[in-house]
Design an enzyme around this catalytic site. Sequence first.
Site, PDB file in Angstrom:
ATOM      1  N   VAL A  54       9.778  10.965   7.774  1.00 13.02           N
ATOM      2  CA  VAL A  54      10.776   9.924   7.527  1.00 13.02           C
ATOM      3  C   VAL A  54      10.114   8.544   7.598  1.00 13.02           C
ATOM      4  CG1 VAL A  54      12.882   8.875   8.411  1.00 13.02           C
ATOM      5  CG2 VAL A  54      12.608  11.358   8.454  1.00 13.02           C
ATOM      6  N   PRO A  55      10.263   7.745   6.552  1.00 13.44           N
ATOM      7  CA  PRO A  55       9.669   6.398   6.526  1.00 13.44           C
ATOM      8  C   PRO A  55      10.413   5.449   7.460  1.00 13.44           C
ATOM      9  CG  PRO A  55      11.010   6.730   4.553  1.00 13.44           C
ATOM     10  CD  PRO A  55      11.058   8.016   5.342  1.00 13.44           C
ATOM     11  N   CYS A  56      10.423   5.787   8.733  1.00 10.66           N
ATOM     12  CA  CYS A  56      11.167   4.977   9.699  1.00 10.66           C
ATOM     13  C   CYS A  56      10.610   3.559   9.765  1.00 10.66           C
ATOM     14  CB  CYS A  56      11.099   5.642  11.072  1.00 10.66           C
ATOM     15  SG  CYS A  56       9.463   6.223  11.481  1.00 10.66           S
ATOM     16  N   HIS A  57       9.408   3.353   9.242  1.00 10.29           N
ATOM     17  CA  HIS A  57       8.819   2.010   9.285  1.00 10.29           C
ATOM     18  C   HIS A  57       9.500   1.087   8.274  1.00 10.29           C
ATOM     19  CE1 HIS A  57       6.441   4.407   6.358  1.00 10.29           C
ATOM     20  NE2 HIS A  57       6.608   3.330   5.619  1.00 10.29           N
TER      21      HIS A  57
END
Length: 107
Positions: A54-57
């Site tokens: 998941v591209p939580c950034h």
Amino acid sequence: MSKTTAFQQRVYDAVSQIPAGKVTTYKALADSINCGSAQAVGQALKRNPNAPEVPCHRVINSQLNIGGYLGETQGASLEKKRQLLAEEGVEFDVGGRLIDGSRVALP
DNA sequence: AGGGTGACTGCTA
DNA sequence: GTAGCAGCCACCC
């Protein structure tokens, strides 16, 4: 297997829908999943069992300020997150603030 | 089963 | 511009 709840699934799904080079705010994400609390979204991302999936950034707060990364509110992890965003075209300043607010993808 | 915490937000001083 | 307080939801111990 981690005990991912339906709420967290929604958060991860919404985050993975964010296109590269763009970022989203916790509030918008919470609204997207029909949740009145962005803190709950942050809680899900903080306890995210699938960080690299998941591209939580790509998730920041309403003040265009970087939140955290993998549970690190301060430290080298934040610099890594900033670097990842810079690689996608999203530049941040030394204070961890988004420079171009137009990079924010609002629903 | 209950209390406390938190990658948040908004308003006011 | 910074600083502090209260409200909100979901998760952890």
